[in-house]
Every structure is written in structure tokens, then in C-alpha cells.
Design an enzyme around this catalytic site. Structure first.
Site, PDB file in Angstrom:
ATOM      1  N   HIS A 138      -6.146   5.931  -1.596  1.00 37.22           N
ATOM      2  CA  HIS A 138      -5.336   4.936  -2.297  1.00 37.22           C
ATOM      3  C   HIS A 138      -4.429   5.685  -3.284  1.00 37.22           C
ATOM      4  O   HIS A 138      -4.563   5.548  -4.494  1.00 37.22           O
ATOM      5  CB  HIS A 138      -6.237   3.916  -2.993  1.00 37.22           C
ATOM      6  CG  HIS A 138      -5.559   2.624  -3.331  1.00 37.22           C
ATOM      7  ND1 HIS A 138      -6.025   1.387  -2.902  1.00 37.22           N
ATOM      8  CD2 HIS A 138      -4.451   2.351  -4.055  1.00 37.22           C
ATOM      9  CE1 HIS A 138      -5.238   0.427  -3.366  1.00 37.22           C
ATOM     10  NE2 HIS A 138      -4.276   0.990  -4.084  1.00 37.22           N
ATOM     11  N   GLU A 168      -5.734  -7.309   0.312  1.00 32.12           N
ATOM     12  CA  GLU A 168      -5.270  -7.574  -1.060  1.00 32.12           C
ATOM     13  C   GLU A 168      -4.410  -8.826  -1.056  1.00 32.12           C
ATOM     14  O   GLU A 168      -3.574  -9.012  -0.160  1.00 32.12           O
ATOM     15  CB  GLU A 168      -4.389  -6.444  -1.611  1.00 32.12           C
ATOM     16  CG  GLU A 168      -5.116  -5.220  -2.062  1.00 32.12           C
ATOM     17  CD  GLU A 168      -4.173  -4.162  -2.654  1.00 32.12           C
ATOM     18  OE1 GLU A 168      -3.135  -4.525  -3.245  1.00 32.12           O
ATOM     19  OE2 GLU A 168      -4.493  -2.974  -2.497  1.00 32.12           O
ATOM     20  N   TYR A 192       1.585 -10.277  -0.929  1.00 31.62           N
ATOM     21  CA  TYR A 192       1.757 -10.910  -2.238  1.00 31.62           C
ATOM     22  C   TYR A 192       2.883 -11.934  -2.288  1.00 31.62           C
ATOM     23  O   TYR A 192       2.764 -12.954  -2.941  1.00 31.62           O
ATOM     24  CB  TYR A 192       2.042  -9.841  -3.319  1.00 31.62           C
ATOM     25  CG  TYR A 192       0.862  -8.968  -3.639  1.00 31.62           C
ATOM     26  CD1 TYR A 192       0.579  -7.833  -2.875  1.00 31.62           C
ATOM     27  CD2 TYR A 192       0.018  -9.268  -4.697  1.00 31.62           C
ATOM     28  CE1 TYR A 192      -0.525  -7.031  -3.158  1.00 31.62           C
ATOM     29  CE2 TYR A 192      -1.075  -8.471  -4.997  1.00 31.62           C
ATOM     30  CZ  TYR A 192      -1.347  -7.355  -4.230  1.00 31.62           C
ATOM     31  OH  TYR A 192      -2.434  -6.564  -4.504  1.00 31.62           O
ATOM     32  N   ARG A 204     -14.248  -3.847  -2.051  1.00 35.71           N
ATOM     33  CA  ARG A 204     -13.354  -2.812  -1.521  1.00 35.71           C
ATOM     34  C   ARG A 204     -12.959  -1.905  -2.685  1.00 35.71           C
ATOM     35  O   ARG A 204     -12.330  -2.363  -3.646  1.00 35.71           O
ATOM     36  CB  ARG A 204     -12.104  -3.470  -0.904  1.00 35.71           C
ATOM     37  CG  ARG A 204     -11.085  -2.465  -0.479  1.00 35.71           C
ATOM     38  CD  ARG A 204      -9.776  -3.064   0.039  1.00 35.71           C
ATOM     39  NE  ARG A 204      -8.878  -1.949   0.285  1.00 35.71           N
ATOM     40  CZ  ARG A 204      -7.595  -1.916  -0.033  1.00 35.71           C
ATOM     41  NH1 ARG A 204      -7.002  -2.961  -0.583  1.00 35.71           N
ATOM     42  NH2 ARG A 204      -6.880  -0.841   0.191  1.00 35.71           N
ATOM     43  N   GLU A 210      -1.541   1.196   2.201  1.00 33.89           N
ATOM     44  CA  GLU A 210      -0.091   1.017   2.049  1.00 33.89           C
ATOM     45  C   GLU A 210       0.708   2.307   2.187  1.00 33.89           C
ATOM     46  O   GLU A 210       1.375   2.735   1.230  1.00 33.89           O
ATOM     47  CB  GLU A 210       0.244   0.379   0.692  1.00 33.89           C
ATOM     48  CG  GLU A 210      -0.312  -1.009   0.511  1.00 33.89           C
ATOM     49  CD  GLU A 210       0.304  -1.729  -0.695  1.00 33.89           C
ATOM     50  OE1 GLU A 210       1.152  -1.132  -1.381  1.00 33.89           O
ATOM     51  OE2 GLU A 210      -0.065  -2.887  -0.930  1.00 33.89           O
ATOM     52  N   ASN A 231      -2.223  -6.284   3.131  1.00 36.07           N
ATOM     53  CA  ASN A 231      -1.991  -6.636   1.724  1.00 36.07           C
ATOM     54  C   ASN A 231      -0.736  -7.499   1.669  1.00 36.07           C
ATOM     55  O   ASN A 231       0.304  -7.107   2.203  1.00 36.07           O
ATOM     56  CB  ASN A 231      -1.719  -5.386   0.869  1.00 36.07           C
ATOM     57  CG  ASN A 231      -2.945  -4.498   0.713  1.00 36.07           C
ATOM     58  OD1 ASN A 231      -4.028  -4.838   1.164  1.00 36.07           O
ATOM     59  ND2 ASN A 231      -2.759  -3.360   0.058  1.00 36.07           N
TER      60      ASN A 231
END
Ligand code: NOJ
Length: 519
Positions: free
Chosen positions: A147, A399, A334, A102, A192, A332
């Protein structure tokens, strides 16, 4: 020699110490058709910021004007120089046995003015070369169209706060589908939007660094949703039948856990204001912004004596136009936050509108980023929340990753912190898929190589490969995590801890041997 042995003893102890915080540690298997990949983004790795006809992006512009915004006054002018070293990048994607890569296309590298008035042939060629190199190595390209590096020329027109930018995005998407669509089957429109729209609220100095909290982020979001929908409909109407690819969007989300029993509503509001903001219009049955968001922003706007809500309103036609515009949900993820009842943030701002105070627990294991704690169970909770909110949508993790800093051994090649992070998050994702039935079909690690981590620049390292930024050749060296994840991508198996200990011991023996030969 003596010092070398001490070093090995320390490393041996660190590697042998059980690091898994989940209860389970048995071998896990993913289906054969589950996809593994690794991600990057143009501004974070390419460099060559003004070479071969590339136009200026909002990140180029902001960091040239304000070097003080980043931790060490650096920028992405050179980064990991992937513009010239993309073959090295592809080589390591292959070394890790990944199914796909990606990466993002820099809009101003292709369209220096932002619009179709000038198509930069060299820029077009660069991505053709990258895509061809990937395909020649059996790796599927997965392209993020945007991005965060908007052409500065479009920022001069207001950037994402100007609704017409959605049409410019449509033109750009059209060019990408037309140019690369016979080779690219995976498209992500935006990465995002919740984060890049913060660049209009002045909360963090994210480009373009416009300070209109409570208004700017909502205007940006409104345009971004329209832009995404334009690209999806364009593909549907003009390209899908021939090109047979898929178009989705990448949203990011923390998991928000109530700080106390009394904070459940605050946690729900927090996720609605962050993830629901973009997910509800695209993935819910009814479409539109979440009801709680529409109500709260309208109520706060009325208190501020405004004539209309700071959150723009979609017409019913627009709601229908945006609803259902994704073949997959790119996620994504985290880390986890606590949410509690209360208000914080500027007045006005989306944060204040949400009516939740966001914190973390200081005892949660840390990383190199102050916002990123190792909280794997939140991953499973988040995936279940998405399924409950939007049904059996197909999800791909676009991600997931861990940072460390330059100063520790962890930041260099023996990155056990990152190995542990991947192991625990993969275990929780496995439970979400195979125990809870969430439809996740792929996993992407962030990130291929150490790179420019926005305001933390080169100080926070997320890479699976180490990049020595002080060495002009910017050599990429494998970290332990790349070997670990590479094996998982190849075998589709997360090994049990016993097997991992054996593997670590072999690695240690190899290090010891090397140190004896080259003391
Ligand atoms: C998400 C962003 O997409 C990426 O650019 C960034 O580097 C990672 N998070 C880590 O902060």
C-alpha cells in the site's frame, strides 16, 4: 445548560432532516454470507517509522525531505501509533462486528533493505501478533502486501520504473506467504497501482515524487502488473494447495459520466485509461492493455518523434502470464467525475493521452476532500461497467468512504455526512447485486480510524473512529457512523429511514440526558 439545549436542538434538526437522495428508503437485506469489513494501511496508521529495525520507505524519505508537500507539514512518523496500539484497533474492529480487517504490511518493516539480505524479526513478529489478535477475536485478516510504502533502498534502484523490482516483489510475497499463509486466507497484492504510479508522473507529489510524465507512470504500471502476476503464480504453484487462500488485486476507479450526449467516447476513454489500464491485462479475455490505450499512446509517441511508444509493450507470453491472475477483483470506489472531449494535463502525460477533460459538478454534495463528491448512483454504474467489460468476475469492495475536516461537528463524533454516504452507497451497491446481478461478495469501509491522509495529512478525516491527534494517548472514540455500520455488519440489514429516525432520537435523548447530568 441553555447553550447545551440549543446545541441539542441544532443536532436534533440536523439528524431529523431527511438526508437520503436516492428515491428509495425501505429496509434492505444482504445475504448471510455477504462479508463486511473495515480497512487501513500501514503508513497511514502505524507510526514507529524507524523503530525495531524498520527500514526507510519512500514516504518516510519524501516527507522528511519535503515537509512542505503536505497540507500541514506533518508526516506518518507517529500517525495513530498502531504499531504500539494494534490491540485497541482490533478491539474496535470487533466492536463493529466486522467479519474481516483489511490492513497492509509495510515492506520495509519486514525487509529493511527491500531484498532478502535482511529479514527484520521484530517486524515479522509485529504482524504475527496483529494477525493472532484478529484471529483470537474471530476476525479474518485480509492482507494488502503493498500500500504505497516501497523500501527506499529499492527506489534508489529506480523503484517501480525498474522492471527488476517485480522480482524483488516476488521474493517479498514469497516471504509473506511462507510466514503468514497458514493464518491469512485473503491476499491483495497491490493497492491502487493507478494512484501510486502517479508518483512517477509528477502530477501530484505522491511518493517517490519522480517527475517523468507520460513515461514514468507507464513504466511503473508495467512493472506493477508483472509483480502482481509473479505473486499470483507463486501462490498458485507453491502455496495454494496447502494454504487454500485467495489472491487478488485492488484497483480504484471513479465513475466517469459523459458531460453531454456528445461525450460518451470521452467517458469510455477516461475509464479505459484509468481502470482498463490494469483491469484489462488481468481480467479481460484477451489480456493486454486496452486497445484504445495502445493506439493513442503509440500515435502520440509517433507525433513526438519517438522511436517507440511510451507505453511499454508486453510480449504475447507476458500477456498470457498476466491474464487471469486474480481470484477476485478488489475495487476501491469513492466518487464520480464528468468526462468531456478535449485534452488536458502535461505534454506528454497519461492524462493527455486519454484525451478527456475531467471535472465534477459543483452542485454535487461535497465532503472534506476536494475530489470527493457524494454521487452514489455512479457506484452502481461502475459495477455494471465492470461486469459488462470483464464478465461475472467476483468483486469485493476493498474501500469506500467519506471524509470530513477537523473544523466541523461533522468531523467529530456526530458524523451524519458519513452515515448518509454509507447508506446511499450501500443502497446503490445493493441494487447492483440484487437487481442487476453483479457478483459483489463483500464490502470494506474506509477507514477504521482517522489517519494520515497522504498529502492532506491529518486534516481530512475518513475514520469510523475519531483519533485525537493532539492527545499523546491517541485515544480512539466511536463516531456515529461506526455504530451505524456496526449494526449493518451484525444484522446484514440497511434499516429503513423510519427506523433510523427512531435510532437517532434515542441517541439524542442519551445526549440530552448526559448534558443534563453534566451541564
Ligand atoms: C485510497 C487509498 O488506498 C487510501 O490510502 C486513501 O486514504 C483513500 N483512497 C482516501 O483517499
Amino acid at each position: 445548560m441553555y447553550r447545551a439545549l440549543i446545541f441539542v436542538a441544532v443536532v436534533a434538526f440536523a439528524t431529523a432532516t431527511p438526508t437520503l437522495r436516492s428515491e428509495d428508503n425501505e429496509e434492505l437485506r444482504f445475504d448471510d454470507n455477504f462479508l463486511f469489513g473495515v480497512a487501513s494501511a500501514a503508513y497511514q496508521i502505524e507510526g514507529a517509522w524507524n523503530e525495531d529495525g524498520k527500514g526507510e520507505s519512500i514516504w518516510d524519505h519524501m516527507l522528511h525531505e519535503h515537509p512542505e508537500y503536505t497540507e500541514d507539514r506533518q508526516n506518518g512518523d507517529v500517525a495513530a501509533d498502531s504499531y504500539h496500539r494494534y490491540r485497541d484497533d482490533v478491539k474496535i474492529v470487533k466492536e463493529m462486528n466486522m467479519d474481516f480487517y483489511r490492513f497492509s504490511i509495510s515492506w520495509p518493516r519486514i525487509l529493511p533493505n527491500g531484498d532478502l539480505s535482511l529479514i527484520n524479526a521484530k517486524g515479522v513478529e509485529y504482524y504475527n501478533n496483529l494477525i493472532d489478535e484478529l484471529l483470537a477475536n474471530g476476525i479474518e485478516p485480509m492482507v494488502t502486501m503493498f500500500h504505497w510504502d516501497l523500501p527506499y533502498a529499492l527506489q534508489e534502484l529506480g523503484g517501480w520504473a525498474n522492471r527488476h523490482i517485480a522480482t524483488y516483489f516476488r521474493d517479498y510475497a514469497d516471504l509473506l506467504f511462507k510466514t503468514y499463509g497458514n493464518k491469512v486466507k485473503w491476499w491483495i497484492t497491490l493497492n491502487e497501482p493507478q494512484s501510486f504510479c502517479r508518483g512517477y508522473s509528477g502530477d501530484h507529489f505522491l511518493a517517490p515524487g519522480v517527475e517523468h510524465p507520460g513515461v514514468g507512470e507507464y513504466l511503473c504500471g508495467h512493472t506493477a502488473l508483472l509483480a502482481h502476476a509473479h505473486a499470483y503464480h507463486l501462490y498458485e504453484e507453491t502455496y495454494r494447495a496447502k494454504q487454500k487462500g485467495e489472491v487478488g488485486i485492488t484497483l480504484n476507479s471513479f465513475w466517469y459520466t459523459p458531460k453531454t450526449e456528445n461525450d460518451k467516447n470521452a467517458a469510455e476513454r477516461a475509464i479505459q485509461f484509468w481502470l482498463g489500464w490494469f483491469a484489462n491485462p488481468v481480467f479481460s479475455k484477451e489480456g493486454n492493455y486496452p486497445q484504445v490505450m495502445r493506439e493513442r499512446v503509440a500515435a502520440n509517441s509517433a507525433k513526438e518523434k519517438l522511436r517507440r511508444s511510451r507505453l511499454p509493450v508486453f510480449t504475447q507470453e507476458e500477456i498470457n502470464y498476466i491474464k487471469g491472475t486474480a481470484d477476485f477483483f478488489g475495487l476501491n470506489h469513492y466518487t464520480t467525475n464528468y468526462a468531456e472531449e478535449g485534452e488536458e494535463g502535461k505534454t506528454p502525460s497519461a492524462d493527455r493521452d486519454a484525451g478527456a477533460i475531467i471535472t465534477q459538478n459543483a452542485s454535487w454534495p461535497s465532503s472534506g476532500s476536494d475530489w470527493l463528491k457524494v454521487t452514489p448512483t455512479g457506484f452502481r454504474d461502475l459495477l455494471n461497467w465492470i461486469r459488462n467489460a470483464y464478465g461475472d468476475v467476483r468483486i469485493i469492495i476493498t474501500e469506500n468512504g467519506f471524509s470530513d475536516r477537523n473544523t466541523t461537528v461533522d468531523g467529530i463524533l456526530l458524523d451524519d455526512g458519513r452515515v448518509t454516504y454509507f447508506e446511499e452507497y450501500l443502497r446503490e451497491m445493493h441494487k447492483a447485486i440484487y437487481t442487476d446481478g453483479v457478483k459483489v461478495f463483500g464490502y470494506t469501509a474506509w477507514t477504521l480510524i482517522d489517519n494520515f491522509e497522504w498529502l492532506h495529512s491529518y486534516q481530512e478525516r475518513f475514520g469510523l473512529y475519531y483519533v485525537n491527534f493532539s492527545d499523546p494517548s491517541l485515544t480512539r472514540s466511536a463516531k456515529k457512523s461506526s455504530i451505524y455500520l456496526g449494526e449493518i455488519a451484525l444484522t446484514h440489514v440497511v434499516p429503513s429511514q423510519g427506523v433510523q429516525l427512531i435510532a437517532s432520537s434515542i441517541l439524542l435523548a442519551a445526549i440530552l440526558l448526559r448534558m443534563c447530568i453534566f451541564p
